[in-house]
Design an enzyme around this catalytic site. Sequence first.
Site, PDB file in Angstrom:
ATOM      1  N   HIS A  11      91.842  77.863  77.830  1.00  0.00           N
ATOM      2  CA  HIS A  11      91.443  78.745  78.943  1.00  0.00           C
ATOM      3  C   HIS A  11      92.419  78.513  80.087  1.00  0.00           C
ATOM      4  O   HIS A  11      92.739  77.369  80.405  1.00  0.00           O
ATOM      5  CB  HIS A  11      90.016  78.382  79.361  1.00  0.00           C
ATOM      6  CG  HIS A  11      89.377  79.365  80.280  1.00  0.00           C
ATOM      7  ND1 HIS A  11      89.800  79.551  81.567  1.00  0.00           N
ATOM      8  CD2 HIS A  11      88.344  80.225  80.101  1.00  0.00           C
ATOM      9  CE1 HIS A  11      89.042  80.472  82.145  1.00  0.00           C
ATOM     10  NE2 HIS A  11      88.162  80.899  81.271  1.00  0.00           N
ATOM     11  N   ARG A  22      88.491  85.720  88.627  1.00  0.00           N
ATOM     12  CA  ARG A  22      89.523  86.772  88.565  1.00  0.00           C
ATOM     13  C   ARG A  22      88.877  88.148  88.436  1.00  0.00           C
ATOM     14  O   ARG A  22      89.372  89.131  88.972  1.00  0.00           O
ATOM     15  CB  ARG A  22      90.491  86.479  87.408  1.00  0.00           C
ATOM     16  CG  ARG A  22      91.448  85.341  87.741  1.00  0.00           C
ATOM     17  CD  ARG A  22      92.211  84.850  86.523  1.00  0.00           C
ATOM     18  NE  ARG A  22      91.391  84.008  85.670  1.00  0.00           N
ATOM     19  CZ  ARG A  22      91.405  84.020  84.345  1.00  0.00           C
ATOM     20  NH1 ARG A  22      92.189  84.853  83.699  1.00  0.00           N
ATOM     21  NH2 ARG A  22      90.642  83.204  83.657  1.00  0.00           N
TER      22      ARG A  22
END
Length: 603
Positions: A235, A255
């Site tokens: 990740h 995000r």
Amino acid sequence: MDYQTHEHDVLVIGAGGAGLRAAIEASASGVSVGLVCKSLLGKAHTVMAEGGIAAALANVDDRDSWKVHFADTMRGGQYVNNWRMAEIHAKEAPDRVRELEAWGAVFDRTKDGRILQRNFGGHRYPRLAHVGDRTGLELIRTLQDHGIHQGIDVHMECTIVTLLKDGGRVAGAFGYERERGRFKLFRARAVVLATGGIGRAYKVTSNSWEYTGDGHTLAYDAGADLMDMEFVQFHPTGMIWPPSVCGILVTEAVRGEGGVLKNSEGRRFMFDEIPDNYRSQTADNDEEGWRYTQGDKAARRPPELLTRDHVSRCIMREVKAGRGSPHGGVFLDIAWIKSRIPSGAEHIRKKLPSMYHQFKQLADLDITEEPMEVGPTTHYVMGGVKVDAETQMSTVPGLFAAGECAAGINGANRLGGNSLSDILVFGKRAGEFAAKFAKEQKPATVDRRQVDEAAAGALQPFERGPSGEGAYQVQYALQDMMQDLVGIVRNEAEMKRALECFGPLRERANRVGVGGHREYNPGWHAALDLHSLLTVSEAVTRSALERRESRGGHFRDDFPEKDNAFGSVNFVVRKKSDGAMEVARAPIAPMPGELKQIIDEMK
Ligand SMILES: Cc1cc2nc3c(=O)[nH]c(=O)nc-3n(C[C@H](O)[C@H](O)[C@H](O)COP(=O)(O)OP(=O)(O)OC[C@H]3O[C@@H](n4cnc5c(N)ncnc54)[C@H](O)[C@@H]3O)c2cc1C
């Protein structure tokens, strides 16, 4: 050897989302069900999930459908997914989410009261049903509340160390109570593995202590095939500072809510490299990316929301080029959205409450004021037990697998949010078909010798005593080695060095000794975990060596491009009769025309 015996029609090993959903389904069809987990019920990995559950409910963008979700999942997985699993998943995920709602799950809502959905990497439309950034907690809470009324027998804080066989079929499992150290024998007509991931094979990981690849190893030792083990997901955004919290996840939802990645020069570097297959779906500039995160249907996704494999490599590129943050990562900035949203700080705290507290408490940093320092962390394994797409049965009769420990749906890379829907969709199916199998079969016979051997093996570290090798030292050596030699960027020379390490590490593992007795003895538990950690690490390394190309989570700097010759095969790992590990190619079945057409239309 002394042990308690329990008998169930279906034994489910693992009480995360997949295990709980399987247990609920099996129980609903009238068979007796046992559910075993290493920690307390409700504490599985699933509880840590933050961002949300991917399901094409089309509540926020009515252009979404199972077809778009299917095409996104296949593109994300770089087309080596089991297409039938990806199809079932995309079609059934909305029903599984609505079912959770009917069982009492509280979701964030749209203004007109429907389940709210948020943007996430690789998903074309806002698709993640969520509860702030605590979605996994709500999922587990709901399944647990529902499950306890189903008459399921729960065996908490119990680790399974081996599966038992009756000829070719599975006959049960054997394990120990973590608290008291007493042994337990489970007789069962069918067994469902739902044991989660393998993150603890690496030094930097978002995974908790439980994820040592046990289910993968139990299946492998029982003769089942593993598949896609080369595909490990790193990740892009884990905490990197302070060292004590290195690896802890910073959800992609940051995000999705407008957070941007910057290098030490303050530049938004994600615009520098957009993969060809995502070019037409990616924003041209900051402004368009921002509009996308705020729900503008005419805008395309910002490059921060490209797939995790790509974002991780871009971060590594910046760090290697000397444009990283002080502690070897990059900057993730959500505070900037205050310039666009009235009461921005409050908005951030509301949308990302766990992230706010995580950074405040662990790093003394206020994310509404300052950027976070982040870097890649080992997060998820796409590889796992090879299963039948419809039933989730492995290649061993009566042995089923679902959730992160099963392979297929994600191919080379998982899209965020697809795991929570995967565990619901395929957990349900595994429970249903395990119950069916159990009803159709006569009871299996447990071979006493297998039980005695397992018990004797588990007690060996005590025989060697405290002067033996330290379990944690072997674990750390393995984690360091996997991080350095089989990590985000791989090549043949390093992976061959890794292969040479397994023999000596196994010898050390066989010399591990522990003092004290069986009650409350974490050193003993760590000693018993080593076999699984070594098995999955070797499976990852051998499969990664065979895939001489770069695809999804698997990147090789000696073969940096995708190679069509590898686009139609999976790699399968199995135990040979002499005990050695074998890797074989398994051709991917041709995709039916109608699914191909969906993919072509969405390109
Ligand atoms: C921090 C974090 C955030 C995430 N956020 C998201 C997200 O927003 N959306 C998303 O889709 N995915 C997310 N994921 C991934 C997702 O949470 C997991 O992939 C998923 O929950 C796995 O569920 P599972 O049921 O397969 O296994 P788990 O939830 O991992 O449960 C495994 C169970 O198996 C038990 N077990 C293991 N070994 C043994 C053994 N030997 N004997 C007995 N029991 C055993 C464990 O005790 C546990 O009960 C996130 C992961 C992390 C780490």
